[in-house]
Design a protein around this motif. Structure first.
Motif, PDB file in Angstrom:
ATOM      1  N   VAL A  66      32.346  22.444   0.291  1.00 19.65           N
ATOM      2  CA  VAL A  66      31.628  21.177   0.152  1.00 19.65           C
ATOM      3  C   VAL A  66      32.586  20.087  -0.307  1.00 19.65           C
ATOM      4  CG1 VAL A  66      29.851  19.947  -1.159  1.00 19.65           C
ATOM      5  CG2 VAL A  66      29.376  22.220  -0.256  1.00 19.65           C
ATOM      6  N   ASP A  92      22.492  24.987   0.149  1.00 19.01           N
ATOM      7  CA  ASP A  92      23.829  24.908   0.746  1.00 19.01           C
ATOM      8  C   ASP A  92      23.848  23.924   1.906  1.00 19.01           C
ATOM      9  OD1 ASP A  92      24.872  26.750  -1.032  1.00 19.01           O
ATOM     10  OD2 ASP A  92      24.496  28.463   0.289  1.00 19.01           O
ATOM     11  N   GLU A  95      23.509  20.305   0.556  1.00 17.53           N
ATOM     12  CA  GLU A  95      24.726  19.896  -0.157  1.00 17.53           C
ATOM     13  C   GLU A  95      25.829  19.536   0.832  1.00 17.53           C
ATOM     14  OE1 GLU A  95      27.260  21.388  -4.084  1.00 17.53           O
ATOM     15  OE2 GLU A  95      26.146  22.843  -2.890  1.00 17.53           O
ATOM     16  N   LYS A  98      24.991  16.174   2.546  1.00 19.62           N
ATOM     17  CA  LYS A  98      25.203  15.061   1.622  1.00 19.62           C
ATOM     18  C   LYS A  98      26.688  14.783   1.423  1.00 19.62           C
ATOM     19  CE  LYS A  98      20.885  16.039  -0.756  1.00 19.62           C
ATOM     20  NZ  LYS A  98      20.261  16.675  -1.941  1.00 19.62           N
TER      21      LYS A  98
END
Length: 225
Positions: A66, A92, A95, A98
């Motif tokens: 990420v 997951d 995230e 984003k």
């Protein structure tokens, strides 16, 4: 003259999987520029080879895919990140999106699905494993902040709004053209016009705008049971 091949970088901490995916993509005509095994080297190498698409695993041992996704999308504007992960957990997926990922594919996807996803990601589409697009759309609707009434959104035509709704659902320009019974070029013209009006840069940003402003709510996306 044929178009140059899509350039790709594969990031995964498992050597056999990483090398296997890189080999499969190379055999299908992609230009695999590099591979990496952790977040730090992923950013460094991506900056050097500037691939069209980075295939990113989320679990990179002691580091997070990420964070690597966030850094790559912020520091290398021309490179898109497609997550390829064993996890289909909702947290997951959200995230990763984003952080700037253009799409999310689970590792159980077929080789044909992977090839199609990489090509579509390179073309600017938002690509998700079946069932995950609905999750992302729904979550962004819940999280969307009501726009300030003092700042009126740019006025879009009825057709532009219709095209924008379909972009938000992850449809390609050709799929939109077929659904609306208009030409592929007309769809692209509407997309470009909308991008200019909203001062956005690509279809991924366009889809996020539509989601955040509730423009995708004319119908619920289909999800797998």
């Amino acid at each position: 003259m044929s178009e140059p091949p899509v350039t790709v970088m594969v990031v995964d901490d498992h050597p056999m999987w990483r090398d296997g995916v890189a080999r499969d993509l190379s055999e299908r005509g992609f230009d695999v520029r590099a591979t990496a095994s952790d977040a730090a080297s992923a950013l460094r190498i991506a900056q050097a080879v500037t691939p069209d698409v980075v295939l990113m695993d989320l679990n990179l041992g002691d580091t997070s895919g990420v964070q690597a996704t966030l850094q790559i999308t912020q520091e290398i504007p021309g490179t898109r990140v497609l997550v390829l992960s064993a996890s289909g957990e909702h947290a997951d997926v959200l995230e990763a999106v984003k952080a700037g990922a253009s799409g999310y594919l689970v590792k159980s996807a077929s080789a044909e699905e992977l090839v199609d996803a990489v090509r579509r990601t390179a073309a600017g589409d938002a690509v998700f494993t079946a069932g995950l697009a609905g999750l992302v759309l729904g979550e962004y609707r819940r999280m969307a902040i009501t726009p300030d009434s003092e700042h009126q959104a740019p006025q879009l035509t009825e057709r532009e709004t219709e095209v924008l709704r379909l972009v938000a659902k992850g449809m390609t320009a050709r799929q939109i053209a077929n659904k609306l019974v208009i030409s592929h070029r007309t769809v692209e013209n509407h997309v470009q016009s909308t991008l200019r009006k909203l001062q956005l840069h690509n279809r991924v940003e366009l889809a996020r705008y539509a989601i955040e402003h509730g423009l995708d709510q004319d119908g619920e996306p289909e999800e797998e049971n």
